[in-house]
Design a protein around this motif. Structure first.
Motif, PDB file in Angstrom:
ATOM      1  N   ALA A  71      29.067 -59.113  51.313  1.00  0.00           N
ATOM      2  CA  ALA A  71      29.228 -58.544  49.658  1.00  0.00           C
ATOM      3  C   ALA A  71      30.171 -59.452  49.120  1.00  0.00           C
ATOM      4  CB  ALA A  71      29.092 -57.314  49.616  1.00  0.00           C
ATOM      5  N   LEU A  72      31.389 -59.614  49.783  1.00  0.00           N
ATOM      6  CA  LEU A  72      32.611 -60.141  49.074  1.00  0.00           C
ATOM      7  C   LEU A  72      32.367 -61.760  48.882  1.00  0.00           C
ATOM      8  CD1 LEU A  72      35.287 -58.149  50.628  1.00  0.00           C
ATOM      9  CD2 LEU A  72      34.696 -58.210  48.251  1.00  0.00           C
ATOM     10  N   ARG A  73      31.731 -62.266  49.756  1.00  0.00           N
ATOM     11  CA  ARG A  73      31.615 -63.759  49.711  1.00  0.00           C
ATOM     12  C   ARG A  73      30.536 -64.155  48.532  1.00  0.00           C
ATOM     13  NH1 ARG A  73      30.987 -63.255  55.512  1.00  0.00           N
ATOM     14  NH2 ARG A  73      32.841 -64.282  56.496  1.00  0.00           N
ATOM     15  N   GLY A  74      29.960 -63.331  48.262  1.00  0.00           N
ATOM     16  CA  GLY A  74      28.751 -63.309  46.944  1.00  0.00           C
ATOM     17  C   GLY A  74      29.550 -63.262  45.462  1.00  0.00           C
ATOM     18  N   VAL A  75      30.676 -62.769  45.528  1.00  0.00           N
ATOM     19  CA  VAL A  75      31.552 -62.676  44.203  1.00  0.00           C
ATOM     20  C   VAL A  75      31.467 -64.129  43.769  1.00  0.00           C
ATOM     21  CG1 VAL A  75      33.519 -61.937  43.120  1.00  0.00           C
ATOM     22  CG2 VAL A  75      32.714 -60.721  44.908  1.00  0.00           C
ATOM     23  N   PRO A  76      31.077 -64.401  42.154  1.00  0.00           N
ATOM     24  CA  PRO A  76      30.894 -65.805  41.960  1.00  0.00           C
ATOM     25  C   PRO A  76      32.334 -66.355  41.378  1.00  0.00           C
ATOM     26  CG  PRO A  76      29.870 -64.112  40.231  1.00  0.00           C
ATOM     27  CD  PRO A  76      30.445 -63.233  41.621  1.00  0.00           C
ATOM     28  N   CYS A  77      33.193 -66.879  42.124  1.00  0.00           N
ATOM     29  CA  CYS A  77      34.222 -67.371  41.716  1.00  0.00           C
ATOM     30  C   CYS A  77      35.209 -68.339  42.542  1.00  0.00           C
ATOM     31  CB  CYS A  77      35.312 -66.236  41.371  1.00  0.00           C
ATOM     32  SG  CYS A  77      35.738 -65.617  42.765  1.00  0.00           S
ATOM     33  N   LYS A  78      35.945 -69.240  42.164  1.00  0.00           N
ATOM     34  CA  LYS A  78      36.488 -69.988  42.840  1.00  0.00           C
ATOM     35  C   LYS A  78      37.881 -69.158  43.866  1.00  0.00           C
ATOM     36  CE  LYS A  78      36.125 -74.069  39.915  1.00  0.00           C
ATOM     37  NZ  LYS A  78      36.802 -75.165  39.339  1.00  0.00           N
ATOM     38  N   SER A  79      38.194 -68.260  43.175  1.00  0.00           N
ATOM     39  CA  SER A  79      39.395 -67.501  43.883  1.00  0.00           C
ATOM     40  C   SER A  79      39.599 -66.422  43.151  1.00  0.00           C
ATOM     41  CB  SER A  79      40.432 -68.404  44.052  1.00  0.00           C
ATOM     42  OG  SER A  79      41.361 -68.567  43.115  1.00  0.00           O
ATOM     43  N   ALA A  80      40.086 -65.232  43.779  1.00  0.00           N
ATOM     44  CA  ALA A  80      40.442 -64.000  42.966  1.00  0.00           C
ATOM     45  C   ALA A  80      41.179 -63.203  43.889  1.00  0.00           C
ATOM     46  CB  ALA A  80      39.119 -63.287  42.515  1.00  0.00           C
ATOM     47  N   LEU A  81      41.944 -62.140  43.347  1.00  0.00           N
ATOM     48  CA  LEU A  81      42.654 -61.244  43.891  1.00  0.00           C
ATOM     49  C   LEU A  81      42.110 -59.759  43.091  1.00  0.00           C
ATOM     50  CD1 LEU A  81      44.648 -60.420  45.930  1.00  0.00           C
ATOM     51  CD2 LEU A  81      46.430 -60.625  44.381  1.00  0.00           C
ATOM     52  N   LEU A  82      41.587 -59.115  44.002  1.00  0.00           N
ATOM     53  CA  LEU A  82      40.924 -57.709  43.432  1.00  0.00           C
ATOM     54  C   LEU A  82      41.958 -56.521  43.835  1.00  0.00           C
ATOM     55  CD1 LEU A  82      37.320 -58.421  44.263  1.00  0.00           C
ATOM     56  CD2 LEU A  82      38.496 -58.638  41.926  1.00  0.00           C
ATOM     57  N   ASP A  83      42.154 -55.753  43.207  1.00  0.00           N
ATOM     58  CA  ASP A  83      42.589 -54.338  43.728  1.00  0.00           C
ATOM     59  C   ASP A  83      41.763 -53.162  43.294  1.00  0.00           C
ATOM     60  OD1 ASP A  83      44.521 -52.492  44.548  1.00  0.00           O
ATOM     61  OD2 ASP A  83      45.774 -52.306  42.603  1.00  0.00           O
ATOM     62  N   GLY A  84      41.716 -52.347  44.495  1.00  0.00           N
ATOM     63  CA  GLY A  84      40.519 -51.123  44.414  1.00  0.00           C
ATOM     64  C   GLY A  84      40.716 -50.348  45.591  1.00  0.00           C
ATOM     65  N   GLU A  85      39.763 -49.760  46.029  1.00  0.00           N
ATOM     66  CA  GLU A  85      39.944 -48.644  47.176  1.00  0.00           C
ATOM     67  C   GLU A  85      38.539 -48.933  47.978  1.00  0.00           C
ATOM     68  OE1 GLU A  85      41.988 -44.637  48.016  1.00  0.00           O
ATOM     69  OE2 GLU A  85      42.201 -46.496  46.402  1.00  0.00           O
ATOM     70  N   ILE A  86      38.617 -48.622  49.337  1.00  0.00           N
ATOM     71  CA  ILE A  86      37.587 -48.744  50.134  1.00  0.00           C
ATOM     72  C   ILE A  86      37.281 -47.186  50.478  1.00  0.00           C
ATOM     73  CG2 ILE A  86      36.777 -49.366  52.468  1.00  0.00           C
ATOM     74  CD1 ILE A  86      38.497 -51.710  52.139  1.00  0.00           C
ATOM     75  N   VAL A  87      35.900 -46.893  50.323  1.00  0.00           N
ATOM     76  CA  VAL A  87      35.331 -45.593  50.520  1.00  0.00           C
ATOM     77  C   VAL A  87      34.236 -45.878  51.466  1.00  0.00           C
ATOM     78  CG1 VAL A  87      36.275 -44.571  48.331  1.00  0.00           C
ATOM     79  CG2 VAL A  87      33.918 -45.593  48.561  1.00  0.00           C
ATOM     80  N   ALA A  88      33.846 -44.665  52.094  1.00  0.00           N
ATOM     81  CA  ALA A  88      32.651 -44.524  52.799  1.00  0.00           C
ATOM     82  C   ALA A  88      31.438 -44.629  51.977  1.00  0.00           C
ATOM     83  CB  ALA A  88      32.576 -43.251  53.839  1.00  0.00           C
ATOM     84  N   GLY A  89      30.540 -45.836  52.387  1.00  0.00           N
ATOM     85  CA  GLY A  89      29.818 -46.089  51.500  1.00  0.00           C
ATOM     86  C   GLY A  89      28.088 -45.494  52.001  1.00  0.00           C
ATOM     87  N   ALA A  90      27.112 -45.979  51.430  1.00  0.00           N
ATOM     88  CA  ALA A  90      25.750 -45.636  51.819  1.00  0.00           C
ATOM     89  C   ALA A  90      25.432 -43.895  51.812  1.00  0.00           C
ATOM     90  CB  ALA A  90      25.308 -45.733  53.308  1.00  0.00           C
ATOM     91  N   GLY A  91      26.085 -43.633  50.327  1.00  0.00           N
ATOM     92  CA  GLY A  91      25.841 -42.051  50.306  1.00  0.00           C
ATOM     93  C   GLY A  91      26.855 -41.275  50.622  1.00  0.00           C
ATOM     94  N   LEU A  92      27.737 -41.707  51.590  1.00  0.00           N
ATOM     95  CA  LEU A  92      28.614 -40.757  52.363  1.00  0.00           C
ATOM     96  C   LEU A  92      29.797 -40.860  51.360  1.00  0.00           C
ATOM     97  CD1 LEU A  92      28.113 -42.284  55.776  1.00  0.00           C
ATOM     98  CD2 LEU A  92      27.219 -40.216  55.059  1.00  0.00           C
ATOM     99  N   GLN A  93      30.848 -39.724  51.542  1.00  0.00           N
ATOM    100  CA  GLN A  93      32.120 -39.809  51.034  1.00  0.00           C
ATOM    101  C   GLN A  93      33.090 -39.019  51.764  1.00  0.00           C
ATOM    102  OE1 GLN A  93      31.354 -38.000  47.177  1.00  0.00           O
ATOM    103  NE2 GLN A  93      30.445 -36.256  47.963  1.00  0.00           N
ATOM    104  N   GLY A  94      34.473 -39.007  51.158  1.00  0.00           N
ATOM    105  CA  GLY A  94      35.481 -38.320  51.906  1.00  0.00           C
ATOM    106  C   GLY A  94      36.260 -39.063  53.016  1.00  0.00           C
ATOM    107  N   PHE A  95      37.602 -38.630  52.857  1.00  0.00           N
ATOM    108  CA  PHE A  95      38.342 -39.452  53.872  1.00  0.00           C
ATOM    109  C   PHE A  95      38.173 -39.547  55.152  1.00  0.00           C
ATOM    110  CE2 PHE A  95      42.362 -40.405  55.986  1.00  0.00           C
ATOM    111  CZ  PHE A  95      42.756 -41.718  55.555  1.00  0.00           C
ATOM    112  N   GLY A  96      37.663 -38.191  55.857  1.00  0.00           N
ATOM    113  CA  GLY A  96      37.158 -37.733  57.108  1.00  0.00           C
ATOM    114  C   GLY A  96      36.018 -38.865  57.421  1.00  0.00           C
ATOM    115  N   THR A  97      35.036 -38.934  56.552  1.00  0.00           N
ATOM    116  CA  THR A  97      33.755 -39.609  56.866  1.00  0.00           C
ATOM    117  C   THR A  97      34.338 -41.069  56.793  1.00  0.00           C
ATOM    118  OG1 THR A  97      32.518 -38.212  55.532  1.00  0.00           O
ATOM    119  CG2 THR A  97      31.537 -40.222  55.771  1.00  0.00           C
ATOM    120  N   LEU A  98      35.262 -41.730  56.079  1.00  0.00           N
ATOM    121  CA  LEU A  98      35.834 -43.114  56.044  1.00  0.00           C
ATOM    122  C   LEU A  98      36.412 -43.267  57.518  1.00  0.00           C
ATOM    123  CD1 LEU A  98      36.703 -45.791  54.636  1.00  0.00           C
ATOM    124  CD2 LEU A  98      38.427 -44.646  53.836  1.00  0.00           C
ATOM    125  N   GLN A  99      37.014 -42.329  58.032  1.00  0.00           N
ATOM    126  CA  GLN A  99      37.854 -42.696  59.144  1.00  0.00           C
ATOM    127  C   GLN A  99      36.407 -42.707  60.387  1.00  0.00           C
ATOM    128  OE1 GLN A  99      40.922 -42.814  60.169  1.00  0.00           O
ATOM    129  NE2 GLN A  99      41.336 -42.490  58.127  1.00  0.00           N
TER     130      GLN A  99
END
Length: 810
Positions: A261-289
Motif C-alpha cells: 500500500a505504501l508503494r502506491g502513494v503517488p510521489c517521488k519521496s515523502a516522510l509521513l508521521d502517523g500511527e500503526i494500528v491493527a487493521g481489518a476491523g480490529l483495534q486495541g494495543f493488545g490486538t496490535l501485538q
C-alpha cells in the motif's frame, strides 16, 4: 461446494506451477485476494479465506465500485490457502491455462454471520485490500443454470465512502505484489516493484504531546483521536519504503504487510508521521501485538507530512501540512490500509465524552498555526480519558530506595466470587502520605496472601489484611484485569471494610470467574439460544470437572471468535502476549528443532482464561505434554457427506466399534456437536505416532475397502459423495480433535458430548445436546475403557484382515 477435492482432481501438479499444498490458516483475521486471470476469457478471481480453504468466485467483468452495477460472479471450486498469493503461467492444455496476476491482496471481514450468509446465498462483507476496500454484497442468483454444478452470484458494491471512485479495473493493470504486467509474468521476468524515485528521507525527531487536564481552545487548536498503536514515521523514496519507530529504529520487516500500500502513494519521496494500528476491523494495543506476531493485518493512520518530493514542510503551519497530506492521499482507495486521522474542528467536549465512554484513549490537541518541532512541547497537548475507583490495599512491595517504606501497593477488589487481584499502584505518594500508609499497614501484616495473584507479579510482597480502602485514578483496565497507569489519590477513611469497596475498576460487564476478570461479558456469542460471553464462561466453569480428565495437560488449538458468531473466527495454537497466566504455555519442538509455544490448561481458571480471549472451541492433541512422543488416544471421526442422514452415521459408528472390537480394542463414542461421531480408543503410552497413524489408516482402509459404497478413507469431497469419510488423520503428531464437552461454534451452541453405545440408537443428530443438557447428563453412563496396548497381535490382526480383503477383491 467445499473441500479441495475438485481443485486437486482438475490439476496435474507435475506440470502446473499452481500450489498443491493446503497452506496455513491465518492466526489473526481472514485473508483475501483478487487474481486477474488471462485465460480463455479475461476475468477476476475473488478468493476469501474461510473454513481452511479459499472460497472462490470468477468475476467475469471484474469488480465495479458503482453500487448500481451488478457483476456476475460464478462460484468455482475451493482453492488451497497457499493459492492466495499465486502468480504465474499455467501451461497450455491444462485446466485454467493462461496467465494469473495477483491483482489485489488484503483481509476481509464478515459484516453478518458468514456461515449463514453462504448458506442463504447473501454474503455481506468488508474488504481491506490495497485496491478493493469498503463494503460489498455477494448474492446468489435464483434459478437453474445450464450447468447444474454452476452457481451464479452477483458481486455488488455497497454505497459507502469507497463507492463511486475511479474504476479499479481500468485503473490497475499490473500486479499488486510484483508490479509486473501480464507480459512480464508470462515471460517470467524478475519482479519490477514500483519505486519512489526521490531521495529517501531520514527519520526526524518526532513531535510529542504534553499531558494536560483540559481540552484546548477550539479557536487555536483542533483535536484528533489519540490512537492505541505504534507511532511510526514512514519514509518513501529510492530504496524504500522504510518504517521507523518513534526512537528511529527500522521496523520495516515487522510491518511488511503495509509495504504494498505504501508503494502506491503517488510521489517521488515523502516522510509521513502517523500511527500503526491493527487493521481489518480490529483495534486495541493488545490486538496490535497479536497482529505483529501474525504479520498483519495493519492500518497506517497518517496525521502529518514532514517532507514531500524533496521539499521540507516542517516549518509550515499544521494547516498547510495537513492540506498537502490530504492532497497526497486523495488518489488512494478510501477505507484502505492507508488512512488519515480524523480532525475534530470546533469544541470537542461532546466527542471527548463519547470517546471516553466507549473506552477510548483520549484526544490530542494540535495548535493549527504551529510548525513541526521534534520533542515535547505545548503545541501538541494530550488529554487522556481517566477513571477513578475505590480499591482494597492487600499488600505492599519493598522499595530499593533508602528512606522509602515501600515501592508500590498491591490492590484488589471484593466481588461476588471473592477478592480479585488488580495489580499495583506506585505513584501519587508524597513522603508524609507514605509514612502514614506504612504506619497503618504495619499492624495488618499477615503471612498468607488474601488474594490469588500470579507469583511472578507479587514476588516479595508483604501481605496485609484487606482493611484499607484506596482512592485510585487510572487510565483503563487491561485484558488481564490490571489497572493501567494507576495513581494513588488517598485513603478513603469513611469506607474501612471490604464490603464497602464496591467501585468497579472495570465496566460492570466484567464478572470474575475462577479468578479471571471477563471483559465484555454481555457480548452476545450465540443469538439462539442467547448465550453471552459471561454465560459461555459460566458453562465452561461448571463443565471444567467433566472436561479436565481429557483436556488437562494436552497442547491445545483454540477456535477464537472474539466478536461472537457474527464476527471473525480463527484457530490459535500459539498463545501471544495478553493471554491470562492461568492459560499456561509450553514450548514444543517441531520436526526442524524449532521451539514454538503451545497453550495448555490444568484447571478451571485456564479454561475460563481461554474464554476471556474469545475462545469458543477447545481442540486437543492426542498426547499429554509430559510424553508428547507417545499418543494416549486413537480417534476416528466419522464425517458424513452432506446428503446422508444421521441414521447412516449412527450405523457406521456401531459397525466401526465392532470392527475395532474384533481387533481386540474397546472404544467409547462422542457426538461431535457438528455432523458426525467420534470413536475414541484409549491407548497405553507405548506406540509411536507413526505406528498409531499407520494403524488408524489401516482400520479406515479396511472399512472402506470392505464396503466402498458406504465408506471412504480419502479426504477428497469427490470421493466422499454419498459416503462417510473415516477421518484417521487426527492420529498424527500435532493434529487435534474436539474436546469432550466443548461448545461448538455452530448455530444453537451444541456441545461435543460423550454417549454410551446403548443410548446411541436413541440419538437423532450429532448436535443433540445443548450446554444445559450436557451439564445435566455429564458423562452419564459413559465409562471409557482403560488404556490398551497397541500390541503386535493387534497389528497382525489388522494386517490379516487387510490381506483377506485384498484377496477377496482379487
Amino acid at each position: 461446494m467445499a473441500g479441495l477435492g475438485p481443485y486437486l482432481d482438475k490439476r496435474d501438479f507435475g506440470a502446473t506451477p499452481e500450489p498443491s499444498a493446503d497452506g496455513t490458516p491465518s492466526r489473526l483475521g481472514l485473508r483475501y485476494s483478487m487474481q486477474n486471470h488471462d485465460a480463455t476469457r479475461l476475468h477476476w478471481d475473488l478468493r476469501l479465506e474461510w473454513g481452511g480453504v479459499l472460497l472462490s468466485w470468477a468475476v467475469t467483468r471484474g469488480p465495479s465500485l458503482d453500487p448500481a452495477e451488478k457483476r456476475l460472479a460464478v462460484r468455482t471450486e475451493d482453492h488451497p490457502l497457499s493459492y492466495l498469493t499465486f502468480e504465474g503461467q499455467i501451461p497450455k492444455g491444462h485446466y485454467g491455462a493462461g496467465t494469473v496476476m495477483l491483482w489485489d491482496l488484503g483481509w476481509w471481514q464478515p459484516l453478518e454471520p458468514a456461515a449463514r450468509g453462504l448458506s442463504k446465498g447473501h454474503l455481506k462483507f468488508r474488504l481491506h485490500g490495497q485496491r478493493m476496500t469498503g463494503d460489498w454484497n455477494l448474492i446468489r442468483m435464483k434459478g437453474k443454470t445450464a450447468d447444474a454444478k454452476r452457481e451464479n452470484w452477483l458481486l455488488v458494491k455497497i454505497d459507502d465512502e469507497a463507492a463511486q471512485q475511479r474504476d479499479p479495473v481500468a485503473r490497475y493493470k499490473t500486479s499488486a505484489s510484483s508490479g509486473r504486467s501480464f507480459a512480464a509474468i508470462k515471460a517470467d521476468k524478475p519482479a519490477a516493484l514500483p519505486d519512489h524515485r526521490g531521495t529517501l528521507p531520514r527519520h526526524q525527531p518526532v513531535q510529542l504531546a504534553t499531558l494536560t487536564e483540559d481540552l484546548a481552545d477550539a479557536a487555536t487548536h483542533w483535536h484528533e483521536l489519540k490512537l492505541d498503536g505504534y507511532r511510526a514515521q514512514v519514509a518513501l523514496g529510492a530504496g524504500g519504503p522504510r518504517i521507523f519507530t518513534r526512537a528511529g529504529h527500522d521496523w520495516t520487516d515487522r510491518f511488511a504487510d503495509l509495504l504494498p500500500a505504501l508503494r502506491g502513494v503517488p510521489c517521488k519521496s515523502a516522510l509521513l508521521d502517523g500511527e500503526i494500528v491493527a487493521g481489518a476491523g480490529l483495534q486495541g494495543f493488545g490486538t496490535l501485538q497479536d497482529a505483529i506476531k501474525a504479520g498483519g493485518p495493519f492500518r497506517y493512520v497518517a496525521f502529518d507530512l514532514l517532507q514531500l518530493d524533496g521539499r521540507d514542510l516542517m516549518a509550515l503551519p499544521l494547516t498547510k501540512r495537513r492540506t498537502a497530506l490530504e492532497k497526497l492521499f486523495r488518489p488512494l482507495p478510501p477505507m484502505g490500509a492507508l488512512t488519515l486521522s480524523p480532525v475534530i474542528h470546533g469544541p470537542a467536549d461532546e466527542a471527548f465524552s463519547m470517546i471516553c465512554g466507549a473506552g477510548g484513549e483520549g484526544l490530542i490537541a494540535k495548535r493549527t498555526d504551529a510548525a513541526y518541532r521534534g520533542g515535547r512541547s505545548r503545541d501538541w497537548l494530550k488529554i487522556k480519558c481517566r477513571r477513578q475507583g475505590e480499591f482494597l490495599i492487600v499488600g505492599w512491595q519493598k522499595s530499593d530506595s533508602r528512606g522509602r517504606p515501600f515501592a508500590s501497593l498491591v490492590l484488589a477488589e471484593q466481588r461476588a466470587g471473592g477478592l480479585v487481584y488488580l495489580g499495583k499502584v506506585g505513584s501519587g505518594f508524597d513522603d508524609e502520605m507514605m509514612a502514614d500508609l506504612a504506619r497503618r499497614m504495619a499492624p495488618l501484616a499477615r503471612k498468607t496472601a488474601p488474594v490469588e495473584a500470579p507469583r511472578r507479579e507479587v514476588s516479595g510482597v508483604t501481605w496485609i489484611a484487606p482493611k484499607l480502602v484506596a482512592r485510585i485514578d487510572y487510565a483503563e483496565t487491561t485484558a488481564q484485569g490490571r489497572l493501567r497507569h494507576a495513581v494513588f489519590l488517598g485513603l478513603q477513611t469513611d469506607k474501612p471494610t471490604p464490603k464497602q469497596a464496591t467501585s468497579p475498576p472495570v465496566p460492570l460487564d466484567r464478572p470474575t470467574l475462577a479468578g479471571i476478570a471477563l471483559s465484555s461479558g454481555d457480548r452476545v456469542i450465540f443469538q439462539t439460544p442467547r448465550l453471552t460471553k459471561a454465560g459461555l464462561a459460566e458453562y465452561y466453569l461448571a463443565a471444567a470437572p467433566l472436561m479436565l480428565p481429557e483436556l488437562a495437560n494436552r497442547p491445545l488449538s483454540l477456535l477464537r471468535l472474539p466478536d461472537g458468531m457474527a464476527g471473525e473466527r480463527f484457530f490459535q495454537k500459539h498463545p501471544g502476549k495478553g493471554f491470562p497466566d492461568a492459560l499456561k504455555v509450553q514450548d514444543i519442538e517441531d520436526a526442524e528443532g524449532s521451539a514454538t509455544p503451545y497453550a495448555y490448561v490444568t484447571d478451571a481458571a485456564g479454561i475460563v482464561g481461554a474464554v476471556q480471549m474469545g475462545t469458543v472451541e477447545f481442540h486437543i492433541w492426542g498426547a499429554r505434554r509430559d510424553r508428547l512422543d507417545r499418543p494416549d488416544r486413537l480417534v476416528f471421526d466419522l464425517d458424513p457427506d452432506e446428503g446422508l442422514g444421521f441414521a447412516a452415521t449412527r450405523r457406521a459408528a456401531l459397525d466401526l466399534r465392532d470392527r475395532l472390537t474384533g481387533l481386540g480394542l474397546a472404544s467409547w463414542a462422542m457426538l461431535s456437536g457438528g455432523k458426525g461421531i467420534h470413536i475414541i480408543v484409549p491407548l497405553r503410552r507405548q506406540a509411536s505416532w507413526d505406528t498409531v497413524k499407520l494403524f488408524s489408516r489401516g482400520v479406515a482402509m479396511l472399512a472402506a475397502g470392505s464396503q466402498p459404497e458406504r465408506f471412504t478413507a480419502e479426504m477428497s469431497k469427490v470421493k466422499r459423495k454419498g459416503r462417510i469419510f473415516i477421518d484417521w488423520l487426527r492420529n498424527e503428531r500435532g493434529a487435534t480433535a474436539i474436546a469432550p464437552f466443548s461448545v461448538r461454534a455452530r448455530p444453537g451452541a451444541p456441545v461435543a458430548c460423550p454417549i454410551s453405545w446403548d443410548e446411541l440408537a436413541r440419538i437423532r443428530k450429532a448436535s443433540a445436546f445443548s450446554t444445559r443438557q450436557a451439564l445435566d447428563r455429564g458423562w452419564a453412563d459413559v465409562v471409557p475403557p482403560p488404556p490398551q496396548h497397541l500390541t503386535a497381535p493387534v497389528i497382525e490382526a489388522l494386517d490379516r484382515a487387510l490381506s483377506e480383503m485384498s484377496r477377496a477383491r482379487d
